[in-house]
Write a protein that holds these residues in place. Structure first.
Motif, PDB file in Angstrom:
ATOM      1  N   ASP A   1      49.375  42.640  39.366  1.00  0.00           N
ATOM      2  CA  ASP A   1      50.549  43.241  40.009  1.00  0.00           C
ATOM      3  C   ASP A   1      51.390  44.003  38.992  1.00  0.00           C
ATOM      4  OD1 ASP A   1      52.270  43.797  42.108  1.00  0.00           O
ATOM      5  OD2 ASP A   1      53.474  42.002  41.751  1.00  0.00           O
ATOM      6  N   SER A   2      51.526  43.455  37.800  1.00  0.00           N
ATOM      7  CA  SER A   2      52.321  44.113  36.766  1.00  0.00           C
ATOM      8  C   SER A   2      51.686  45.427  36.333  1.00  0.00           C
ATOM      9  CB  SER A   2      52.480  43.180  35.563  1.00  0.00           C
ATOM     10  OG  SER A   2      53.180  43.796  34.522  1.00  0.00           O
ATOM     11  N   LEU A   3      50.369  45.443  36.128  1.00  0.00           N
ATOM     12  CA  LEU A   3      49.696  46.680  35.725  1.00  0.00           C
ATOM     13  C   LEU A   3      49.787  47.732  36.829  1.00  0.00           C
ATOM     14  CD1 LEU A   3      46.527  45.173  34.000  1.00  0.00           C
ATOM     15  CD2 LEU A   3      48.485  46.255  32.882  1.00  0.00           C
ATOM     16  N   SER A   4      49.685  47.283  38.074  1.00  0.00           N
ATOM     17  CA  SER A   4      49.811  48.232  39.178  1.00  0.00           C
ATOM     18  C   SER A   4      51.222  48.822  39.236  1.00  0.00           C
ATOM     19  CB  SER A   4      49.465  47.538  40.500  1.00  0.00           C
ATOM     20  OG  SER A   4      49.632  48.400  41.591  1.00  0.00           O
ATOM     21  N   CYS A   5      52.232  47.963  39.035  1.00  0.00           N
ATOM     22  CA  CYS A   5      53.612  48.470  39.010  1.00  0.00           C
ATOM     23  C   CYS A   5      53.834  49.445  37.862  1.00  0.00           C
ATOM     24  CB  CYS A   5      54.593  47.303  38.914  1.00  0.00           C
ATOM     25  SG  CYS A   5      54.724  46.313  40.406  1.00  0.00           S
TER      26      CYS A   5
ATOM     27  N   VAL B   1      50.882  59.674  42.354  1.00  0.00           N
ATOM     28  CA  VAL B   1      49.435  59.615  42.541  1.00  0.00           C
ATOM     29  C   VAL B   1      49.135  58.922  43.851  1.00  0.00           C
ATOM     30  CG1 VAL B   1      47.297  58.665  41.640  1.00  0.00           C
ATOM     31  CG2 VAL B   1      48.972  59.691  40.095  1.00  0.00           C
ATOM     32  N   SER B   2      48.266  59.501  44.648  1.00  0.00           N
ATOM     33  CA  SER B   2      47.840  58.901  45.908  1.00  0.00           C
ATOM     34  C   SER B   2      46.509  58.208  45.704  1.00  0.00           C
ATOM     35  CB  SER B   2      47.717  59.965  47.004  1.00  0.00           C
ATOM     36  OG  SER B   2      46.768  60.936  46.614  1.00  0.00           O
ATOM     37  N   PRO B   3      46.246  57.145  46.471  1.00  0.00           N
ATOM     38  CA  PRO B   3      45.004  56.394  46.268  1.00  0.00           C
ATOM     39  C   PRO B   3      43.772  57.207  46.636  1.00  0.00           C
ATOM     40  CG  PRO B   3      46.165  55.655  48.227  1.00  0.00           C
ATOM     41  CD  PRO B   3      47.083  56.588  47.540  1.00  0.00           C
ATOM     42  N   VAL B   4      42.771  57.229  45.740  1.00  0.00           N
ATOM     43  CA  VAL B   4      41.496  57.868  46.006  1.00  0.00           C
ATOM     44  C   VAL B   4      40.410  56.883  45.632  1.00  0.00           C
ATOM     45  CG1 VAL B   4      39.972  59.806  45.471  1.00  0.00           C
ATOM     46  CG2 VAL B   4      42.447  60.147  45.489  1.00  0.00           C
TER      47      VAL B   4
ATOM     48  N   GLY C   1      44.377  50.625  41.972  1.00  0.00           N
ATOM     49  CA  GLY C   1      44.741  51.678  42.899  1.00  0.00           C
ATOM     50  C   GLY C   1      46.031  51.359  43.637  1.00  0.00           C
ATOM     51  N   PRO C   2      46.897  52.344  43.814  1.00  0.00           N
ATOM     52  CA  PRO C   2      48.211  52.084  44.420  1.00  0.00           C
ATOM     53  C   PRO C   2      48.130  51.611  45.867  1.00  0.00           C
ATOM     54  CG  PRO C   2      47.858  54.445  44.113  1.00  0.00           C
ATOM     55  CD  PRO C   2      46.737  53.754  43.414  1.00  0.00           C
TER      56      PRO C   2
ATOM     57  N   GLN D   1      45.897  49.482  47.039  1.00  0.00           N
ATOM     58  CA  GLN D   1      45.077  48.283  47.117  1.00  0.00           C
ATOM     59  C   GLN D   1      45.902  47.082  47.541  1.00  0.00           C
ATOM     60  OE1 GLN D   1      42.157  47.062  47.855  1.00  0.00           O
ATOM     61  NE2 GLN D   1      41.254  48.199  46.131  1.00  0.00           N
ATOM     62  N   CYS D   2      45.265  46.169  48.277  1.00  0.00           N
ATOM     63  CA  CYS D   2      45.909  44.910  48.675  1.00  0.00           C
ATOM     64  C   CYS D   2      46.171  44.066  47.435  1.00  0.00           C
ATOM     65  CB  CYS D   2      45.012  44.168  49.653  1.00  0.00           C
ATOM     66  SG  CYS D   2      45.497  42.460  49.964  1.00  0.00           S
ATOM     67  N   PRO D   3      47.361  43.472  47.292  1.00  0.00           N
ATOM     68  CA  PRO D   3      47.659  42.682  46.079  1.00  0.00           C
ATOM     69  C   PRO D   3      46.671  41.544  45.857  1.00  0.00           C
ATOM     70  CG  PRO D   3      49.667  43.118  47.311  1.00  0.00           C
ATOM     71  CD  PRO D   3      48.548  43.579  48.170  1.00  0.00           C
ATOM     72  N   ARG D   4      46.249  40.893  46.923  1.00  0.00           N
ATOM     73  CA  ARG D   4      45.307  39.787  46.735  1.00  0.00           C
ATOM     74  C   ARG D   4      43.949  40.298  46.272  1.00  0.00           C
ATOM     75  NH1 ARG D   4      45.146  34.590  48.432  1.00  0.00           N
ATOM     76  NH2 ARG D   4      47.059  34.862  49.634  1.00  0.00           N
ATOM     77  N   LYS D   5      43.464  41.398  46.882  1.00  0.00           N
ATOM     78  CA  LYS D   5      42.180  41.959  46.452  1.00  0.00           C
ATOM     79  C   LYS D   5      42.277  42.472  45.022  1.00  0.00           C
ATOM     80  CE  LYS D   5      40.348  43.312  50.969  1.00  0.00           C
ATOM     81  NZ  LYS D   5      39.858  44.438  51.810  1.00  0.00           N
ATOM     82  N   ARG D   6      43.412  43.073  44.688  1.00  0.00           N
ATOM     83  CA  ARG D   6      43.595  43.577  43.326  1.00  0.00           C
ATOM     84  C   ARG D   6      43.478  42.428  42.323  1.00  0.00           C
ATOM     85  NH1 ARG D   6      48.552  45.475  43.747  1.00  0.00           N
ATOM     86  NH2 ARG D   6      47.874  47.602  44.210  1.00  0.00           N
ATOM     87  N   ALA D   7      44.123  41.320  42.614  1.00  0.00           N
ATOM     88  CA  ALA D   7      44.087  40.190  41.688  1.00  0.00           C
ATOM     89  C   ALA D   7      42.689  39.586  41.626  1.00  0.00           C
ATOM     90  CB  ALA D   7      45.109  39.141  42.118  1.00  0.00           C
ATOM     91  N   LEU D   8      42.012  39.466  42.767  1.00  0.00           N
ATOM     92  CA  LEU D   8      40.650  38.937  42.754  1.00  0.00           C
ATOM     93  C   LEU D   8      39.710  39.849  41.981  1.00  0.00           C
ATOM     94  CD1 LEU D   8      40.363  37.668  46.436  1.00  0.00           C
ATOM     95  CD2 LEU D   8      40.491  36.280  44.376  1.00  0.00           C
ATOM     96  N   ALA D   9      39.906  41.162  42.113  1.00  0.00           N
ATOM     97  CA  ALA D   9      39.083  42.098  41.339  1.00  0.00           C
ATOM     98  C   ALA D   9      39.326  41.928  39.845  1.00  0.00           C
ATOM     99  CB  ALA D   9      39.381  43.529  41.775  1.00  0.00           C
TER     100      ALA D   9
END
Length: 924
Positions: free
Chosen positions: A698-702, A711-714, A885-886, A888-896
């Motif tokens: 979450d911190s890196l995404s912020c 930037v838009s998600p691609v 990616g901006p 992305q779901c926070p839970r999926k981002r953390a699991l990734a």
């Protein structure tokens, strides 16, 4: 020598016959006393010493019908007293006694009764009562005696015959009968209690006193009977006897009786025991060498703590130290089971009120109570312990001790399960003040509003601590236009920033809820008001307790909890603690993103995230932002990042994107002074927090959002458009039955498959094939060139690329479908072949094909680590972009990110560089 001739009394039949005859003829009616007395006396003596005491003798005596004539004999003996005393109030009716009433109207002394009672009759009563008392040790005999109406004659004997031996045996018989609930009720109804108390004060014989005390103890078999005994004054003479230092046997009997009478201790019981001078002796007996006396004494003291009127005197007598010492002993390694600690825990909690608080604090009571909160086996007592700690709310010394002992356990009580309060405990637990009688008319009136205000502001620990006697019962009623019990509006979380002080006379102020969490919240609120509450409240367990209550309360949470969180986030002294404990990241994850520690990594079934929680989280983070961007906060964060411990530096770097919005500040700390690299390097180390990787993702995404907010998600970011529309395939013309042009070369695979090719076209595809097919190697002269270590599926995109195919879809062939492993697959083999044959274009095309399938819209977090394990730099960048990616779901981002860390293993360099490149991509 001839055998001795058996005596007639050896026969039970003979004894029963004599007993029946005596019961039918009566005593004292005939003149031939020698004929009647000698056989009866011998029969009674034989029954007592031989037949009843023999094995099964009581049962045989009852089965042969011996109880009926025995009771008839006692009934006649009871009416044969020449001068019975006048019946006292509540005693047996005087009509049972055949003799005239005493002229003076008072009971004769023991000596006068002894002198007026004939020796023959006294002996008959002694033997008969002894037999009956022995028989009543058996349950069936007790039932039979009650059925035959044997209780009333015993009460009559107790009233009329004041001889110590007869009083002793009568009290013993009544005590045995009182072991049956029905008989106990009949004994109370027959008025035996005042007569037993009279014997207790008049008798001097220790054996008789022990029997009377035992009878009173057995008569205290229910709360109603205990209250009746206390109201009739049964406790004070027992306390006075105990204060007189009797012999050990009588002391043991008195202590056991006081224990029974003090169960569910009533006001009358406590008052009489105190007036009788029993508190001091009880405290002294707590160190008695006999275990039974010692334990009964301690439990009696614990029972007395239920009444506030006696607690001051109990503390002055040393009861606080005794109860604490016993509870500490029972909680030791060699102590008793937890169930035996319950009365002592309750007593110690009640001693936290009024003047005993200082004694309890000085004797180590706070440490003991906090130890109970740490003990999971004592979970049923936790609500009571927390409520007791409220008594120290304004004790500065105690507050310091509690803060040193740690407050996370208090925060854990906000949502933790605990034992329910037993019925009937609320009234005796509030006896610091006179007896309360709340009129129904006061409910919903000014008193209710005033009580709510006192509780909400901390002047009282709960409703039980506020007596209606304090309220102005004759105050004018509320105006009709002002509702006495306002209806709260829709369920909303009040913004902690707006704190309104309730007014005493405001009938429109909403009453704060006071549930099981009330005492804990009151204490936590008090601690949050100290200048620096960071060490006790801004910790992981304490914050988790508060947030679990705010988000998990079945109804609207108590506004005090919201004020506590607001107060902590607005306190500059708590900023560093929020950073060190990952408190800011926890607030964002739990309130804004809706992910609690229990929801990670597997989600729990919880209600949907409410918008109020998100608003609360954003407001609390904004409070922290104000503190972080102040001159003090800038200095504190800079000190943590540059001079703190390694753990503090990582925590600071992780927290900065959440609480810093000034570009000059976060750029200097994270980019110029290396905070970002510190965070990335810590990803592959042991996690300092259970949610560390979630926080980090979450911190890196912020931070990426701060660096490139537009930037838009691609997804996937590097897939060329031409892969969506396949281009014409140039290699297909060589595969038909009539290839045009005809192939002049074939590649031989290890499987024996021959693939056609054009030598000139293949030689221009890469330096490897130029040297192989057009150089000085022997393969330049061969029409069948072997390609070793290549499967047909992996060779297929290689042949297509050699003949100029770009984007024809051949690169998708060796890529396994979603969910299949990539390591060891034909896609990895094809990538290795592309690198071996110096085909960078094919490598890029294969990597894009892998990303298209495994990192596309259908891909999941589990695929990210699988792709990263291929070890390709461009794929690592694809994985980092997918993770951060901006959209992305926070839970999926953390699991990734978890998958990436596991795939990276000990080699953190590639992962660090990939994440750094993605985060810094906009500036690069």
């Amino acid at each position: 020598m001839a055998a001795a001739r058996p005596a007639p009394t050896d026969s039970l039949s003979f004894c029963l016959a004599q007993l029946t005859a005596a019961a039918g003829e009566g005593l004292g009616g005939g003149k031939d006393t020698a004929t009647n007395e000698t056989p009866l006396g011998r029969a009674l003596l034989a029954l007592r010493t031989r037949h009843v005491k023999a094995a099964g003798g009581i049962e045989r005596f009852r089965a042969r019908g011996g109880l009926r004539p025995l009771l008839a004999l006692l009934r006649r003996a009871a009416t044969a007293d020449p001068a019975p005393p006048q019946a006292s109030p509540g005693s047996a009716p005087s009509a049972i006694s055949a003799g005239p009433a005493s002229p003076s109207g008072s009971a004769p002394s023991a000596s006068s009764s002894t002198s007026s009672l004939p020796a023959r009759l006294r002996k008959t009563l002694d033997l008969g009562l002894s037999i009956l008392a022995n028989c009543c040790t058996e349950g069936a005999c007790r039932t039979e005696v009650r059925r035959l109406g044997g209780i009333l004659p015993l009460v009559t004997i107790l009233q009329c015959v004041k001889t110590d031996s007869i009083q002793n045996r009568t009290a013993r018989a009544l005590g045995n009968l009182a072991m049956e609930p029905e008989s106990c009720r009949d004994i109370h109804s027959a008025g035996a209690v005042p007569l037993l108390l009279e014997s207790l004060t008049a008798c001097q014989d220790s054996q008789c006193l022990q029997s009377v005390v035992r009878a009173l103890r057995n008569l205290a078999d229910s709360p109603q009977h205990r209250l009746a005994l206390a109201q009739q004054g049964a406790v004070r003479p027992l306390a006075e006897l105990l204060a007189a230092a009797p012999d050990p046997a009588l002391t043991s009997a008195l202590v056991r009786a006081l224990l029974e009478l003090s169960r569910g201790c009533s006001r009358a019981c406590a008052e009489q025991l105190s007036l009788g001078g029993g508190l001091g002796p009880l405290v002294s007996l707590a160190s008695h060498p006999k275990r039974a006396v010692r334990e009964a004494t301690i439990l009696t003291l614990a029972n007395l703590c239920a009444q506030g009127l006696v607690r001051p005197a109990l503390g002055n007598a040393g009861g606080v130290e005794v109860l604490l010492g016993e509870l500490r002993r029972r909680r030791g390694p060699n102590g008793a089971n937890p169930a035996s600690q319950q009365p002592l825990v309750r007593a110690v909690c009640l001693l936290c009120r009024a003047i005993n608080r200082a004694r309890l604090r000085d004797a180590g009571g706070l440490e003991l109570l906090m130890g109970l909160l740490r003990d999971s086996r004592a979970r049923a007592w936790h609500p009571r312990v927390v409520a007791a700690l409220v008594g120290f709310l304004y004790d500065t010394g105690a507050l310091g001790g509690l803060q040193a002992l740690g407050l996370p356990f208090l925060a854990g009580q906000l949502c933790g399960g605990g034992g329910e309060k037993k019925r009937g405990e609320e009234k005796p637990a509030s006896w610091d003040f006179p007896e309360e009688r709340t009129p129904r008319s006061l409910e919903g009136s000014m008193f209710t509003l005033c009580r709510s205000w006192l509780i909400s502001e901390g002047y009282a620990a709960g409703p039980g601590d506020i007596s209606p006697d304090w309220s102005p019962e004759r105050c004018p009623p509320l105006e009709p236009s002002e509702p006495s019990s306002p209806t709260p509006g829709p369920t909303q979380l009040q913004t902690p920033r707006v704190v309104c002080t309730p007014r005493r006379s405001s009938a429109t102020s909403t009453e704060e809820p006071w549930g099981r969490e009330g005492p804990a919240l009151l204490l936590l609120s008090r601690f949050s008001q100290v200048p620096d509450p960071s060490g006790a409240l801004v910790t992981g367990p304490a914050l988790c307790g508060l947030l679990a209550y705010v988000t998990g309360a079945p109804g609207p949470p108590n506004p005090r909890a919201l004020r506590i969180l607001a107060r902590l986030t607005c306190n500059p002294a708590c900023l560093e603690a929020f950073v060190r404990s990952y408190g800011a990241a926890l607030l964002r994850a739990w309130l804004v993103l809706g992910v609690a520690p229990d929801d990670w990594p597997a989600p729990c079934a919880r209600p949907a995230l409410r918008s109020q929680h998100r608003e609360l989280g954003e407001m609390l983070l904004q409070n922290l932002t104000v503190q972080a961007e102040s001159p003090f906060g800038v200095g504190a964060l800079t000190h943590l990042l540059l001079s703190g411990s390694p753990e503090d530096r990582v925590a600071c770097a992780l927290t900065l994107p959440f609480i810093c919005r000034k570009p000059s500040l976060w750029r200097r700390l994270l980019l110029d002074q290396g905070g970002l690299r510190l965070l990335l390097a810590a990803l592959t180390r042991p996690a300092p927090h259970p949610l560390f990787l979630f926080f980090a993702a979450d911190s890196l995404s912020c931070l990426q959002g701060l660096l490139s907010p537009t930037v838009s998600p691609v997804l996937p970011p590097a897939i060329p458009v031409d892969l969506d529309l396949p281009s014409p395939c140039l290699y297909e013309s060589l595969l038909g039955p009539a290839p045009v042009p005809a192939p002049d070369l074939h590649f031989l695979l290890d499987s024996g498959l021959r693939l056609p090719a054009q030598r000139a076209t293949s030689a221009t595809a890469s330096p490897f094939f130029r040297a192989l097919l057009a150089g000085s190697f022997v393969e330049a002269q061969m029409d069948l060139v072997p390609l070793r270590g290549l499967s047909p599926s992996a060779a297929w995109p290689v042949l297509h690329h050699l003949h100029g195919c770009r984007g024809c879809g051949a690169a998708l062939g060796p890529v396994p479908s979603l969910g299949q492993p990539l390591l060891g697959s034909e896609a990895e083999e094809a990538l290795e072949a592309a690198g071996r044959f110096l085909l960078p274009g094919l490598e890029e095309e294969l990597e894009e094909a892998v990303g298209r399938i495994h990192l596309g819209p259908q891909g999941g977090p589990e695929s990210v680590g699988e792709v990263f394990r291929l070890g390709r730099p461009r794929l690592a960048a694809h994985c980092a972009r997918w993770t951060l990616g901006p959209g992305q779901c926070p839970r999926k981002r953390a699991l990734a990110l978890v998958g990436l860390v596991e795939a990276a293993g000990e080699e953190a360099g590639p992962l660090t560089e990939a994440l750094l490149a993605v985060v810094m991509g906009a500036e690069a």
